[in-house]
Write an enzyme that holds these catalytic residues in place. Sequence first.
Site, mmCIF file in Angstrom:
data_model
loop_
_atom_site.group_PDB
_atom_site.id
_atom_site.type_symbol
_atom_site.label_atom_id
_atom_site.label_comp_id
_atom_site.label_asym_id
_atom_site.label_seq_id
_atom_site.Cartn_x
_atom_site.Cartn_y
_atom_site.Cartn_z
ATOM 1 C CD GLU A 116 -3.032 -1.053 2.210
ATOM 2 O OE1 GLU A 116 -3.605 0.011 2.494
ATOM 3 O OE2 GLU A 116 -3.211 -2.105 2.831
ATOM 4 C CG HIS A 242 -9.036 6.019 1.661
ATOM 5 N ND1 HIS A 242 -9.061 5.745 0.324
ATOM 6 C CD2 HIS A 242 -8.368 4.997 2.253
ATOM 7 C CE1 HIS A 242 -8.436 4.592 0.108
ATOM 8 N NE2 HIS A 242 -8.002 4.115 1.265
ATOM 9 N NE ARG A 295 -4.628 5.824 3.202
ATOM 10 C CZ ARG A 295 -4.984 4.859 4.043
ATOM 11 N NH1 ARG A 295 -5.596 5.138 5.159
ATOM 12 N NH2 ARG A 295 -4.723 3.592 3.758
ATOM 13 C CG HIS A 362 -9.862 6.363 5.810
ATOM 14 N ND1 HIS A 362 -10.811 5.375 5.606
ATOM 15 C CD2 HIS A 362 -8.679 5.716 6.002
ATOM 16 C CE1 HIS A 362 -10.229 4.185 5.678
ATOM 17 N NE2 HIS A 362 -8.937 4.363 5.931
ATOM 18 N NE ARG A 397 -4.792 5.017 10.023
ATOM 19 C CZ ARG A 397 -5.107 4.222 9.009
ATOM 20 N NH1 ARG A 397 -4.265 3.268 8.612
ATOM 21 N NH2 ARG A 397 -6.258 4.369 8.384
HETATM 22 C C1 SIN Z 1 -7.393 0.841 2.620
HETATM 23 O O1 SIN Z 1 -7.598 -0.363 2.482
HETATM 24 O O2 SIN Z 1 -7.096 1.579 1.683
HETATM 25 C C2 SIN Z 1 -7.509 1.443 3.978
HETATM 26 C C3 SIN Z 1 -6.514 0.841 4.857
HETATM 27 C C4 SIN Z 1 -6.151 1.780 5.965
HETATM 28 O O3 SIN Z 1 -6.881 2.723 6.223
HETATM 29 O O4 SIN Z 1 -5.088 1.592 6.532
#
Ligand code: SIN
Length: 546
Positions: A116, A242, A295, A362, A397
């Site tokens: 990610e 998000h 993010r 988020h 985060r």
């Molecule tokens: C996501 O799956 O994009 C969210 C995961 C997260 O908030 O850490």
Amino acid sequence: MTAGPIVHAVVVGSGIAGLTVALHAADNGCRVTLVTKDVLEHANTRYAQGGIAGVMFDDDRVEDHIRDTITAGAGMSDPEAVRVLVDEGPARIRELIALGVAFDRGEDGAFVKGLEAAHSYPRILHSGGDATGTAIEKALVARLRTSEVQVIEHAFLIDLVLDAGRVAGVELLVGDVPASGRTPQVPGRRERVDADAVVLATGGAGQLYAHTTNPSVATGDGIAAALRAGAEVTDLEFFQFHPTVLDGKAYAAGLSLGESFLVSEAVRGEGATLIDESGRRFAFDAHPDGELAPRDVVARAIARQMEAQNGRPVFLDATHLRATPDETAAFLARRFPTIDRAVRDRGLDWAREPIPVTPAAHYLMGGVTTDLQGRTTIPGLYAVGEVARAGVHGANRLASNSLLEGAVFGARAGDAIAEDAASGAWPAGSLAKVHPLPPKVLSIEGSVRSFTRSALQEMLWEDAGLMRDAAGLEHAASVIARWRRTHRSPVTQAEFEDQNLLVVGEQLVAAALRREESLGAHYRSDEHSREWVDAATAVSVTPGVA
Ligand code: SIN
């Protein structure tokens, strides 16, 4: 545990943090009552898609996970807290595995590695493809049901009860059932539960915003109760948005896609790209890591691109993830079964066409200030998970660190309660601590809409969302102040939640006004902004790691 009087701990909330602290405190000999305002399983944890980050592979390194966390957090994390998170994470993940969480494995039997944004290594474990939160919640709830922990569902935290400067219990509204269809509202009854220790594990406050990935229960109840009790609360201006939700309510002109639905960052981790209306990849304009930048950077890049497109959404393109559309469809259904269902339910075929996405609220990085054992500034009061500000997330985060935080700090708090009680050393509190006052309220021109939850959510989205400025924040502060003055005393759970959203919203706006610089998720468009990029440590990652 050291022999001594039985300690009664009340845990409020039933996500990964609440369930973990309850189980650990019970294992340490405490009598534990867990209260939750809905049913046990209805917590934010259940909706977590991406997974849980941890140093679980031989070629990954603790130092790299620490660095990624601090870099994503714009340098605002507490390094000691991050080290605890990363050092203790693998042991907590192994505990989850022992409880029956089946993280996905490849044909060779090894865990599948997930990537990610802002991770320099694909260290994310997932379960059921994109159903990690559900798997974890299920395993912890099953364990809790066989434990000695007493559970009270449909019990809403009205307030903390204090006695002589320490926590003495909770005041609850039990059995309040909102009106639905032709069923009238059933009023709840007020009940006081005495306790030696209270743990806030109530999650975040995503319901502050009109567009959110959070479920209806995320109304900031624990933070509001802590504020009323005089506990220190910090960093509320750091609210993460998000980048990618399928959002029918948002700006999707001409599209009707139904309720917001999170499209995990893991989809970009597998190689999906973000494109504008003309098909151009635009994320690299904002950051050298493009779609896998931190993010906050990606969310703002999307917001800016949408502004340039008169509010119309951008697109997430997953069509190229395998050689043919049929192979891509099979891959997406296998790797992301939950998202695949949601996308297809909305009439979209994401193996063949890019899907429209927008940002949404988020995760709240700030919260009730704690030490590394979850202790707050009030003796006997602990906070863990999203309600807490333990110092791990800084201003933004890192993906998939939230489940990890709940597991690591939940366990630490569960161990600390028994130890603190046995040693008679509840840390000195600071009830007298002076809370920062909201900024001076300016008078506002014209009429103010009367309060409704959606009026608050829409205003905060506009005035205190992805990009803020003094004018918008001052407007929000003055409207909230007026609503607070005229808000009638709550009776039902929904009214208490409204009051909590107003309290947390007021403090979030005040914090955002005080911080005049842009930092991480807090972006002041009226100040010279500085995206925090650590060029020395930026590591390029290759999408599509299986
Ligand atoms: C996501 O799956 O994009 C969210 C995961 C997260 O908030 O850490």
